[in-house]
Design a protein around this motif. Structure first.
Motif, PDB file in Angstrom:
ATOM      1  N   ALA A   1     -11.129  -5.981   1.327  1.00 17.75           N
ATOM      2  CA  ALA A   1     -11.892  -7.168   0.935  1.00 17.75           C
ATOM      3  C   ALA A   1     -12.063  -8.102   2.117  1.00 17.75           C
ATOM      4  CB  ALA A   1     -11.200  -7.886  -0.216  1.00 17.75           C
ATOM      5  N   SER A   2     -13.224  -8.739   2.206  1.00 21.32           N
ATOM      6  CA  SER A   2     -13.508  -9.705   3.275  1.00 21.32           C
ATOM      7  C   SER A   2     -13.214 -11.102   2.778  1.00 21.32           C
ATOM      8  CB  SER A   2     -14.971  -9.614   3.719  1.00 21.32           C
ATOM      9  OG  SER A   2     -15.832  -9.869   2.631  1.00 21.32           O
TER      10      SER A   2
ATOM     11  N   THR B   1     -19.621   3.487  -7.000  1.00 21.01           N
ATOM     12  CA  THR B   1     -18.324   2.850  -6.779  1.00 21.01           C
ATOM     13  C   THR B   1     -17.456   3.716  -5.876  1.00 21.01           C
ATOM     14  OG1 THR B   1     -18.446   1.923  -9.011  1.00 21.01           O
ATOM     15  CG2 THR B   1     -16.301   1.850  -7.914  1.00 21.01           C
ATOM     16  N   TYR B   2     -16.757   3.045  -4.944  1.00 23.70           N
ATOM     17  CA  TYR B   2     -15.792   3.743  -4.089  1.00 23.70           C
ATOM     18  C   TYR B   2     -14.425   3.699  -4.767  1.00 23.70           C
ATOM     19  CZ  TYR B   2     -18.988   4.172  -0.161  1.00 23.70           C
ATOM     20  OH  TYR B   2     -20.038   4.539   0.643  1.00 23.70           O
ATOM     21  N   THR B   3     -13.806   4.870  -4.883  1.00 29.37           N
ATOM     22  CA  THR B   3     -12.498   4.976  -5.527  1.00 29.37           C
ATOM     23  C   THR B   3     -11.590   5.883  -4.709  1.00 29.37           C
ATOM     24  OG1 THR B   3     -13.356   6.796  -6.884  1.00 29.37           O
ATOM     25  CG2 THR B   3     -13.361   4.584  -7.877  1.00 29.37           C
ATOM     26  N   LEU B   4     -10.299   5.800  -5.013  1.00 29.05           N
ATOM     27  CA  LEU B   4      -9.305   6.643  -4.354  1.00 29.05           C
ATOM     28  C   LEU B   4      -9.065   7.866  -5.237  1.00 29.05           C
ATOM     29  CD1 LEU B   4      -7.214   6.968  -2.052  1.00 29.05           C
ATOM     30  CD2 LEU B   4      -5.588   5.727  -3.510  1.00 29.05           C
ATOM     31  N   ASN B   5      -9.301   9.029  -4.679  1.00 24.32           N
ATOM     32  CA  ASN B   5      -9.170  10.283  -5.426  1.00 24.32           C
ATOM     33  C   ASN B   5      -7.976  11.072  -4.896  1.00 24.32           C
ATOM     34  OD1 ASN B   5     -11.687   9.546  -6.593  1.00 24.32           O
ATOM     35  ND2 ASN B   5     -12.750  10.499  -4.873  1.00 24.32           N
TER      36      ASN B   5
ATOM     37  N   ASP C   1      -7.431   1.343  -6.591  1.00 22.99           N
ATOM     38  CA  ASP C   1      -6.163   0.765  -6.139  1.00 22.99           C
ATOM     39  C   ASP C   1      -6.359  -0.687  -5.719  1.00 22.99           C
ATOM     40  OD1 ASP C   1      -3.347   1.006  -5.305  1.00 22.99           O
ATOM     41  OD2 ASP C   1      -4.187   0.619  -3.322  1.00 22.99           O
ATOM     42  N   PRO C   2      -5.666  -1.623  -6.358  1.00 20.70           N
ATOM     43  CA  PRO C   2      -5.860  -3.048  -6.019  1.00 20.70           C
ATOM     44  C   PRO C   2      -5.411  -3.389  -4.598  1.00 20.70           C
ATOM     45  CG  PRO C   2      -4.039  -2.769  -7.553  1.00 20.70           C
ATOM     46  CD  PRO C   2      -4.710  -1.440  -7.453  1.00 20.70           C
TER      47      PRO C   2
ATOM     48  N   PHE D   1       0.835  -1.197   0.000  1.00 16.96           N
ATOM     49  CA  PHE D   1       0.000   0.000   0.000  1.00 16.96           C
ATOM     50  C   PHE D   1       0.877   1.258   0.000  1.00 16.96           C
ATOM     51  CE2 PHE D   1      -3.172   2.781   2.404  1.00 16.96           C
ATOM     52  CZ  PHE D   1      -3.859   3.103   1.242  1.00 16.96           C
ATOM     53  N   GLU D   2       1.931   1.219   0.800  1.00 13.99           N
ATOM     54  CA  GLU D   2       2.856   2.356   0.825  1.00 13.99           C
ATOM     55  C   GLU D   2       3.497   2.543  -0.545  1.00 13.99           C
ATOM     56  OE1 GLU D   2       7.199   3.641   2.609  1.00 13.99           O
ATOM     57  OE2 GLU D   2       6.470   1.579   2.759  1.00 13.99           O
TER      58      GLU D   2
END
Length: 358
Positions: A156-157, A120-124, A148-149, A7-8
């Motif tokens: 994700a669950s 949809t939820y996205t990273l902005n 972002d994957p 993620f970093e």
């Protein structure tokens, strides 16, 4: 640890991509344009569009990228999603205002469903475009919308796990969560996020957290303590049942051993009670007495034999002494008086006393 590192790495790549874009000559020329009619401005627009198209083609996770020109109050938009579907022109200003700085740079981020009609939820990501010659002069705004994957993997669950993951800002507010309605809410455990990583329990849950290096974000995983130990409860219960069974069997075994050991001794005690009641003919059957008590039984039987012989001798002496009667009538009366006193223990009647004086 690996997910946090990934993620970093993703965030650093987005930051570097944003910096490279805003200092690009074509983008700088575009945000400096004051009109869209002269040839130089048209060329700058065309070159900037080419740059944005190349960026979109190189990054599959990038849904769209846009550069806003503050002077023209216009923008350039390139992306895999149509602008009419993303609603960029209607959304970006409000979403930029809701974004937060989560890094030492001027980069702002927001995870939400503001675009795509809230489907949809996205990273902005938003990065102000400054004049490379005059740093303090803000010319425009770079906007990037990313799926972002790594972030999707964090949220994700897993069907095999009851753990819940979320990303929390350093100020204690939720940055990203599977439950989108919780985004922006302050968590109750913000005061416990003191170190770069750690664990704590609260409200029946175990929390594990790790800070994203150089970013004001924490990746947090939580799981119910019941779910955590649920797999062990059945094992513990089974072991408890086994222990109870073993204890019961042990008690029964000890009881049986004690009964087996003390049964011969109890037989001896009962026989002694018979002797105390005057039954001298009693004997102990040495069968099933065991090696430890057979000598006791034999000794008891021998003792009773001796006692019986002694009693017979005593009775014989007593009968011989008092049953001998001399032929003289005088001696007969004397022995009668002795037998009276011995057996009755009472004084002689008056008639017998006169008889004795005689």
């Amino acid at each position: 640890d690996v997910i946090v590192e990934n993620f970093e790495s993703s965030l650093e790549n987005y930051k570097m991509m944003a910096i490279a874009t805003v200092i690009d000559t074509s983008v700088q020329d575009y945000v400096k344009c004051s009109n869209k009619t002269d040839l130089r401005s048209l060329k700058s627009i065309d070159n900037a569009n080419n740059v944005l198209s190349s960026i979109v083609n190189m990054h599959s996770s990038l849904n769209f990228i846009a550069v806003v020109n503050n002077k023209l109050e216009d923008y350039l938009y390139k992306g895999n999603q149509n602008i009419y579907y993303s609603k960029f022109d209607k959304v970006y200003r409000a979403d930029y205002g809701s974004s937060k700085k989560l890094h030492s740079s001027t980069l702002k981020m927001h995870y939400c469903n503001a675009y795509y009609e809230r489907e949809t939820y996205t990273l902005n990501l938003y990065f102000p475009v400054y004049d490379t010659n005059l740093v303090k002069k803000e010319l425009g705004l770079l906007c990037m919308n990313i799926t972002d994957p790594t972030l999707q993997q964090i949220l994700a669950s897993s069907p095999d796990s009851s753990a819940e993951n979320e990303v929390v800002r350093q100020d204690g507010k939720i940055f990203a969560s599977r439950a989108g309605k919780d985004i922006g809410k302050k968590v109750s455990y913000s005061d416990k996020l003191k170190k770069t990583e750690g664990a704590f329990t609260e409200n029946g849950k175990l929390y594990l957290y790790e800070k994203v290096p150089d970013w004001e974000l924490y990746v947090i995983s939580s799981v119910s303590t019941y779910e955590l130990y649920k797999g062990s409860i059945a094992t513990i219960g089974f072991m408890a049942v086994i222990m109870l069974i073993l204890i019961a069997v042990s008690i029964m075994s000890v009881k049986a051993v004690i009964q087996m050991v003390y049964r011969p001794l109890d037989k001896v005690v009962r026989k002694m009670d018979d002797v105390a009641s005057g039954f001298l003919k009693t004997r102990i059957n040495v069968d099933h007495m065991g090696e430890d008590f057979i000598k006791l039984a034999v000794g008891f039987n021998s003792m009773m034999e001796e006692i019986e012989v002694l009693m017979e001798q005593v009775n014989s002496i007593r009968l011989n002494r008092f049953d001998w009667m001399p032929f003289s009538p005088r001696f007969s009366h004397i022995f009668f008086i002795i037998r009276w006193i011995v057996f009755t223990g009472r004084q002689l009647p008056m008639g017998i006393k006169k008889f004795r004086r005689w």
